[in-house]
Design a protein around this motif. Structure first.
Motif, PDB file in Angstrom:
ATOM      1  N   ALA A 231      38.449  38.680  50.121  1.00 45.95           N
ATOM      2  CA  ALA A 231      37.743  38.597  48.841  1.00 45.95           C
ATOM      3  C   ALA A 231      36.242  38.574  49.089  1.00 45.95           C
ATOM      4  O   ALA A 231      35.724  37.649  49.711  1.00 45.95           O
ATOM      5  CB  ALA A 231      38.171  37.351  48.085  1.00 45.95           C
ATOM      6  N   VAL A 232      35.541  39.599  48.609  1.00 43.71           N
ATOM      7  CA  VAL A 232      34.102  39.713  48.853  1.00 43.71           C
ATOM      8  C   VAL A 232      33.276  39.640  47.576  1.00 43.71           C
ATOM      9  O   VAL A 232      32.046  39.552  47.625  1.00 43.71           O
ATOM     10  CB  VAL A 232      33.774  41.028  49.596  1.00 43.71           C
ATOM     11  CG1 VAL A 232      34.347  41.002  51.004  1.00 43.71           C
ATOM     12  CG2 VAL A 232      34.287  42.241  48.815  1.00 43.71           C
ATOM     13  N   ALA A 233      33.926  39.684  46.436  1.00 45.88           N
ATOM     14  CA  ALA A 233      33.229  39.625  45.156  1.00 45.88           C
ATOM     15  C   ALA A 233      34.216  39.175  44.099  1.00 45.88           C
ATOM     16  O   ALA A 233      35.425  39.084  44.341  1.00 45.88           O
ATOM     17  CB  ALA A 233      32.633  40.986  44.800  1.00 45.88           C
ATOM     18  N   GLY A 234      33.684  38.878  42.941  1.00 43.34           N
ATOM     19  CA  GLY A 234      34.530  38.516  41.815  1.00 43.34           C
ATOM     20  C   GLY A 234      34.038  39.205  40.561  1.00 43.34           C
ATOM     21  O   GLY A 234      32.836  39.466  40.411  1.00 43.34           O
ATOM     22  N   ILE A 235      34.961  39.537  39.683  1.00 39.38           N
ATOM     23  CA  ILE A 235      34.610  40.149  38.405  1.00 39.38           C
ATOM     24  C   ILE A 235      35.236  39.282  37.316  1.00 39.38           C
ATOM     25  O   ILE A 235      36.331  38.733  37.505  1.00 39.38           O
ATOM     26  CB  ILE A 235      35.095  41.612  38.338  1.00 39.38           C
ATOM     27  CG1 ILE A 235      34.416  42.371  37.203  1.00 39.38           C
ATOM     28  CG2 ILE A 235      36.598  41.712  38.256  1.00 39.38           C
ATOM     29  CD1 ILE A 235      34.568  43.882  37.302  1.00 39.38           C
ATOM     30  N   SER A 236      34.530  39.121  36.203  1.00 37.79           N
ATOM     31  CA  SER A 236      35.011  38.169  35.199  1.00 37.79           C
ATOM     32  C   SER A 236      34.611  38.581  33.792  1.00 37.79           C
ATOM     33  O   SER A 236      33.768  39.470  33.601  1.00 37.79           O
ATOM     34  CB  SER A 236      34.431  36.776  35.477  1.00 37.79           C
ATOM     35  OG  SER A 236      33.041  36.743  35.181  1.00 37.79           O
ATOM     36  N   VAL A 237      35.225  37.917  32.834  1.00 36.11           N
ATOM     37  CA  VAL A 237      34.752  37.955  31.452  1.00 36.11           C
ATOM     38  C   VAL A 237      34.454  36.518  31.058  1.00 36.11           C
ATOM     39  O   VAL A 237      35.129  35.581  31.492  1.00 36.11           O
ATOM     40  CB  VAL A 237      35.766  38.583  30.467  1.00 36.11           C
ATOM     41  CG1 VAL A 237      35.938  40.062  30.753  1.00 36.11           C
ATOM     42  CG2 VAL A 237      37.103  37.855  30.492  1.00 36.11           C
TER      43      VAL A 237
END
Length: 275
Positions: A231-237
């Motif tokens: 896991a190198v990044a995260g995406i969210s709302v």
């Protein structure tokens, strides 16, 4: 001979020597002023000097030097110093080092359209979440995390999405780097409770910030993986609890996970997580 050639291209022979003589103290102090001004989002000379416990005369010389290079601006009418355009342009070079932000942009736009909520992109830096990009919702009430914003990992959806993919030992090391500060009554400050929450996030594939950083705001996040399945990044709302109600979390989580999977593929990553 080859090693000498390589060193000459980037660092001197003793590049890993952290001795005081290898640092420029005046430059270090000047950068402290610049960082403090950014954290304060602007301030008067006396406010900046007080925050750093430095003399106004010293801080003034630093600020005027940075002003000459465009790194800070001075509002003469209000007597307030602010970060300048040159600082933004220099900092934005960081974003150009990777295709992550560029590849994420259209995916984040689609995510915002699909959910009606603000889409965010972040990575871990020095035990905190560093937000790299955002596509804002058109709704009146919305979350705002401009690029460059940092946030505590334990009280962030993206932070927990990244933490949940770490093994227990690394989770505890990262969490131990700083106190689990309580931002709201909902913030998890007990390490064991935090680890349990991360295990639940790992099992379902997405993490939740349930008013843990700001009252009235929720965030749903999923991890983005590199070629090694790390896991190198995260995406969210993120959005207000009046729209992201508890019964909508699972519904909104699916497009978030889909977006994270799309971004993983876009950067050449592996959607089969390591570990």
């Amino acid at each position: 001979m080859q090693d000498d050639v390589k060193r000459g291209r980037g660092r001197p022979k003793a590049w890993d020597d952290k001795a005081p003589q290898n640092t420029i103290k005046s430059l270090d102090r000047a950068l402290e002023v610049l960082v403090a001004l950014g954290d304060m989002q602007g301030g008067t000379l006396s406010e900046v000097a007080s925050a750093l416990d430095q003399s106004p005369a010293t801080v003034y010389r630093v600020l005027t030097t940075f002003q000459g290079r465009g790194f800070v601006d001075f509002d003469a009418q209000n007597q307030v110093w602010n970060i300048g355009a040159a600082a933004f342009l220099t900092g934005s070079q960081f974003l150009r080092r990777t295709s992550l932000v560029e590849r994420a942009r259209p995916i984040m736009r689609d995510l915002m359209d699909a959910t009606g909520e603000t889409a965010n992109l972040g990575i871990e830096r020095d035990g905190q979440v560093l937000f790299l990009g955002q596509v804002e919702t058109h709704a009146t009430i919305r979350a705002f995390f401009p690029p460059g914003t940092v946030s505590a990992m334990h009280a962030s959806g993206i932070g927990k999405a990244l933490l949940c993919r770490m093994d227990d030992a690394r989770q505890r090391r990262v969490l131990a780097q700083g106190k689990l500060e309580q931002f709201t009554p909902h913030t998890l400050t007990d390490p064991d409770a935090m680890i349990a929450d991360l295990h639940a996030a790992r099992a379902r594939g997405y993490a939740i910030d349930a008013e843990e950083r700001n009252i009235g705001m929720r965030c749903i996040a999923a991890p983005v993986y590199n070629v090694f399945g790390e896991a190198v990044a995260g995406i969210s709302v993120s959005g207000p609890t009046t729209r992201i109600t508890t019964d909508k979390i699972a519904v909104l989580a699916q497009p978030v996970m889909d977006a994270a999977a799309r971004l993983t593929v876009a950067i050449g990553g592996n959607n089969r997580p390591a570990g």
